[in-house]
Design an enzyme around this catalytic site. Structure first.
Site, PDB file in Angstrom:
ATOM      1  N   LYS A 114       0.838  -1.210   0.000  1.00 10.20           N
ATOM      2  CA  LYS A 114       0.000   0.000   0.000  1.00 10.20           C
ATOM      3  C   LYS A 114       0.870   1.256   0.000  1.00 10.20           C
ATOM      4  O   LYS A 114       2.086   1.165   0.103  1.00 10.20           O
ATOM      5  CB  LYS A 114      -0.918  -0.011   1.221  1.00 10.20           C
ATOM      6  CG  LYS A 114      -2.036  -1.052   1.122  1.00 10.20           C
ATOM      7  CD  LYS A 114      -3.092  -0.750   2.148  1.00 10.20           C
ATOM      8  CE  LYS A 114      -4.163  -1.813   2.166  1.00 10.20           C
ATOM      9  NZ  LYS A 114      -5.019  -1.672   3.345  1.00 10.20           N
ATOM     10  N   HIS A 117       2.370   6.966   3.246  1.00  8.31           N
ATOM     11  CA  HIS A 117       1.933   8.365   3.202  1.00  8.31           C
ATOM     12  C   HIS A 117       2.665   9.242   4.217  1.00  8.31           C
ATOM     13  O   HIS A 117       3.508   8.762   4.988  1.00  8.31           O
ATOM     14  CB  HIS A 117       0.416   8.454   3.369  1.00  8.31           C
ATOM     15  CG  HIS A 117      -0.097   7.695   4.546  1.00  8.31           C
ATOM     16  ND1 HIS A 117       0.039   8.148   5.820  1.00  8.31           N
ATOM     17  CD2 HIS A 117      -0.730   6.490   4.620  1.00  8.31           C
ATOM     18  CE1 HIS A 117      -0.495   7.270   6.645  1.00  8.31           C
ATOM     19  NE2 HIS A 117      -0.963   6.249   5.946  1.00  8.31           N
ATOM     20  N   HIS A 120       3.028   8.081   7.715  1.00  7.70           N
ATOM     21  CA  HIS A 120       4.088   7.103   7.994  1.00  7.70           C
ATOM     22  C   HIS A 120       5.441   7.798   8.138  1.00  7.70           C
ATOM     23  O   HIS A 120       6.266   7.398   8.952  1.00  7.70           O
ATOM     24  CB  HIS A 120       4.152   6.046   6.884  1.00  7.70           C
ATOM     25  CG  HIS A 120       2.970   5.118   6.880  1.00  7.70           C
ATOM     26  ND1 HIS A 120       2.179   4.931   5.775  1.00  7.70           N
ATOM     27  CD2 HIS A 120       2.435   4.343   7.856  1.00  7.70           C
ATOM     28  CE1 HIS A 120       1.215   4.065   6.071  1.00  7.70           C
ATOM     29  NE2 HIS A 120       1.349   3.698   7.330  1.00  7.70           N
TER      30      HIS A 120
HETATM   31  N1  ARG Z   1       0.043  -0.160   9.823  1.00  3.19           N
HETATM   32  C1  ARG Z   1      -0.751   0.808  10.523  1.00  3.19           C
HETATM   33  C2  ARG Z   1      -1.161   1.937   9.586  1.00  3.19           C
HETATM   34  O1  ARG Z   1      -0.565   2.136   8.567  1.00  3.19           O
HETATM   35  C3  ARG Z   1      -0.015   1.404  11.693  1.00  3.19           C
HETATM   36  C4  ARG Z   1       0.333   0.447  12.789  1.00  3.19           C
HETATM   37  C5  ARG Z   1       0.462   1.107  14.111  1.00  3.19           C
HETATM   38  N2  ARG Z   1       0.855   0.233  15.172  1.00  3.19           N
HETATM   39  C6  ARG Z   1       0.039  -0.623  15.824  1.00  3.19           C
HETATM   40  N3  ARG Z   1       0.559  -1.370  16.753  1.00  3.19           N
HETATM   41  N4  ARG Z   1      -1.230  -0.706  15.551  1.00  3.19           N
HETATM   42  O2  ARG Z   1      -2.091   2.649   9.895  1.00  3.19           O
END
Ligand code: ARG
Length: 551
Positions: A114, A117, A120
Site C-alpha cells: 500500500k 503516506h 508514515h
Molecule cells: N500499519 C498501521 C497503519 O498504517 C499502523 C500500525 C500502528 N501500530 C500498531 N501497533 N497498531 O495505519
C-alpha cells in the site's frame, strides 16, 4: 506578593519569569553548573544574596535585577561542554531520578503493497527521535516496526500477481511493482467477480496455512523489508525488529479463548464478539475483538502483540507512535489489557500526531518514502547549485540529501506534535528563518571557523562581551531543554532551542572576530564557537539529523 515575579538579568537580552509561590527555578540561578538549586517561596522569603555567582542584586517594582559572575559562567560552561562532549546536558543532575529501564518504541509501521503516506513519514521521524533520546539517556531501546503485513490486501495481491506479476520488476523495483499490481487488481476487482473470488480464495488459503501461498507471502514480506531497510538507511533510521500483524494472526485466537474463559467476551446481536469497557457494565462503551465470521481484527492482533512483547521483553515502557486518528484504537487496546488484569497496561503510551496536508512531489502524490527523499534531495541540490561552496563538495547529492532531510524534520518538529500543518516545499527549504537548512548552514559555518584554531591558554575572562555571555547562558540551558523533552516527548523544545542557538551564534559571529584578535581573546572565542558547534551537532543528531560539515 502572589502571582508572577519577573526576574531580569541585567544587560542580558532576555527575561525569565517564575511563577510563585513555590517553584524550583531551574535556570541560571540554580543551574548545577553554577550552584545548588535555589527554592523560591515568594518574594518575602526569597533568599537572594550576593555571592560567588551573583555579583549584584537590585529589587525593583515586582522585579529583581541581578548580575551573574560572568567569568565563572564562561569557565564552568566551557569546561563542562569540553569535558562531557556528546553527553553534555544528558548527564546533568536533572536526570538523577530518570528511569533507565528497557523501552520499546514502535514506529513507522507501513502497510505492505500500500501507499507510504505522510503519516508514515511523521511516525518514522518522531519515533526515531524518541528512540534516540531514550537511548542517549541510558535506556535500552528496542526499535520496532509493526508492518501491515496481513489481511485481504494479500489476497488481492496474490490473485493480481498470478495474472500480471513480473519476476523481473519484482527484483528491480519491488515496492513499486507490488503497489502497481495492487492498484491494478483492485480496479479489476470492482467489475470482475472472478478476480474477487480468486482474491478471497488466495486469502483463505493463506489463513489456512497453505504451503505455497504462505511461501509467496513470505517472499513478498522479505523483499519488502529489505527494500524498506535500504530506504530507512537513507533517512538514518534503523529497526531492531520487523514485527507485523501477521505474527499475531494465530495468537489473537488464543487471546480470544482466554477472554472467553475469563467470561469477558460478550456476543452482540449482530454476532460480533466484544469486550465491555463501560464503567457500569452496560456495554455503553465496548471494543469489538472478533468479527461475526470468527476472524480477528486489527485491535485483537494489537492486544495479542502487546502481551507477547511483555512476555518477551518485560519492558518498563512501550510507546506507539501513530497519527491521532488511532487514539481511540489504542485506548481500547490499553483498556482491554487492563480489564484482563494486565496491570502493566499502564506502561503503554500512545504518542499521537496531527495530519500533514499537501505533501506532493513534482510527479504527483507521494506513494513511497523514496519519493519524498528524492524530491527533498533534488530540490535542495537545485537551491545549492547557486552557491560557490557547492562546487567544492565531494558529493553534493549526499550533502543535499542530508540538508533536505534536516529541513523535513525541522518543519515537522517545530510545533506541538498534535497540530496539523500544510506542507510547502519552498517554505521547508528556505535557507533563512526557522528551517533545518539554517541549522545545517550554521553548523557547516561553525565547522569552517574552527578548522585551525589559534594556540593560547583558555582564559574565561576573555569571554565578557554581551554576545558571548548570551550564548553561554543559552548553552547552560541545554539540560533543561532535554529534560522537558524527556518528560513530554515533544521535539519542539529541542528544535526551538537549536534555532535560538543558531541565531545567537550568528549574531556573535558578526562581532566576535577570531582572526585579528589578540591571541588570548581569539582562543577564547574560537573555543566558544567550537563548544557551540558541538552542542548544535549533539542536538541535531538527537533529532535524527546528520550534521554536514560543508555545504
Ligand atoms: N500499519 C498501521 C497503519 O498504517 C499502523 C500500525 C500502528 N501500530 C500498531 N501497533 N497498531 O495505519
Amino acid at each position: 506578593m502572589q502571582g508572577i515575579i519577573i526576574i531580569i538579568i541585567t544587560n542580558y537580552p532576555f527575561k525569565q519569569r517564575i511563577h510563585g509561590p513555590k517553584v524550583k527555578y531551574q535556570s541560571i540561578l540554580s543551574n548545577s553548573l553554577l550552584r545548588t538549586p535555589v527554592l523560591f517561596c515568594g518574594v518575602d522569603q526569597c533568599k537572594l544574596t550576593c555571592d560567588d555567582v551573583l555579583t549584584e542584586i537590585a529589587v525593583g517594582q515586582g522585579t529583581i535585577n541581578f548580575k551573574v559572575n560572568r567569568t565563572l559562567l564562561a569557565e564552568n560552561v566551557m569546561n563542562e561542554v569540553t569535558k562531557k562532549g556528546s553527553s553534555y546536558g544528558l548527564s546533568s543532575e536533572l536526570f538523577n531520578d530518570y528511569p533507565r529501564g528497557r523501552i520499546i518504541v514502535e514506529f513507522s509501521s507501513p502497510n505492505i503493497a500500500k501507499r507510504f503516506h505522510a503519516g508514515h513519514l511523521r511516525s518514522t521521524i518522531i519515533g526515531n527521535f524518541i528512540a534516540n533520546l531514550k537511548h542517549a539517556l541510558g535506556n535500552e531501546v528496542i526499535r520496532m516496526n509493526y508492518l501491515g503485513d496481513w489481511g485481504m490486501q494479500f489476497g488481492l495481491l496474490g490473485a493480481g500477481f498470478q495474472q500480471f506479476g513480473s519476476e523481473e520488476k519484482l527484483k528491480s523495483k519491488p515496492l513499486e511493482h507490488l503497489f502497481d499490481v495492487y492498484v491494478q487488481v483492485n480496479k479489476m476487482a470492482e467489475s470482475d467477480e472472478n478476480i474477487k473470488l480468486a482474491a478471497q480464495e488466495f486469502f483463505r488459503k493463506l489463513e489456512a496455512g497453505d504451503k505455497s501461498t504462505l511461501a509467496f507471502w513470505e517472499r513478498i514480506r522479505c523483499i519488502s523489508i529489505e527494500e524498506y531497510a535500504n530506504i530507512y538507511q537513507r533517512l538514518g533510521v534503523h529497526f531492531d525488529e520487523f514485527s507485523g500483524e501477521s505474527v499475531y494472526q494465530k495468537r489473537s485466537h488464543d487471546f480470544l479463548r482466554l477472554l472467553e474463559k475469563k467470561g469477558l467476551l460478550k456476543k452482540t446481536k449482530q454476532g460480533t464478539g466484544v469486550v465491555d469497557l463501560s464503567p457500569n457494565g452496560d456495554l455503553s462503551i465496548y471494543a469489538t475483538v472478533v468479527r461475526s465470521d470468527g476472524t480477528s481484527l486489527y485491535l485483537t492482533r494489537d492486544i495479542a502483540a502487546a502481551v507477547d512483547r511483555m512476555e518477551k521483553y518485560n519492558f518498563e515502557k512501550m510507546i506507539y507512535v501513530t497519527d491521532k486518528g488511532q487514539h481511540t484504537h489504542f485506548q481500547q487496546v490499553f483498556q482491554t489489557l487492563k480489564i484482563m488484569g494486565y496491570d502493566w497496561a499502564e506502561r503503554c503510551q500512545h504518542i499521537p500526531f496531527g495530519v500533514v496536508q499537501g505533501m506532493k512531489t513534482r510527479k504527483g502524490d507521494v506513494i513511497f518514502l523514496e519519493d519524498i527523499l528524492n524530491e527533498a534531495r533534488s530540490r535542495m541540490l537545485k537551491n545549492m547549485s547557486a552557491s560557490k561552496t557547492t562546487k567544492e563538495l565531494e558529493d553534493p547529492a549526499d550533502t543535499a540529501e542530508k540538508v533536505g532531510i534536516a529541513a523535513l524534520i525541522i518543519q515537522d518538529f517545530k510545533g506541538p506534535l498534535l497540530s496539523d500543518y500544510d506542507f510547502d516545499w519552498d517554505r521547508v527549504l528556505q535557507s533563512q528563518g526557522d528551517t533545518g537548512v539554517f541549522l545545517q548552514y550554521t553548523h557547516a559555518r561553525l565547522c569552517r571557523t574552527y578548522e585551525n584554531g589559534p594556540q593560547a591558554q583558555f582564559n574565561p575572562a576573555s569571554l565578557q562581551d554581551p554576545q558571548a555571555i548570551t550564548l553561554l547562558q543559552h548553552l547552560l540551558r541545554f539540560d533543561e531543554v532535554l529534560y522537558k523533552a524527556s518528560k513530554d516527548l515533544q521535539p519542539k523544545h529541542l528544535v526551538n532551542y537549536l534555532l535560538m542557538l543558531s541565531r545567537l551564534v550568528s549574531i556573535a559571529h558578526r562581532t566576535l572576530h577570531v582572526k585579528g584578535s589578540l591571541p588570548e581573546v581569539a582562543q577564547a572565542r574560537f573555543l566558544l564557537f567550537k563548544a557551540t558547534c558541538s552542542v548544535l551537532a549533539n542536538g541535531m543528531k538527537l533529532l535524527g539529523i546528520t550534521p554536514v560539515e560543508k555545504m
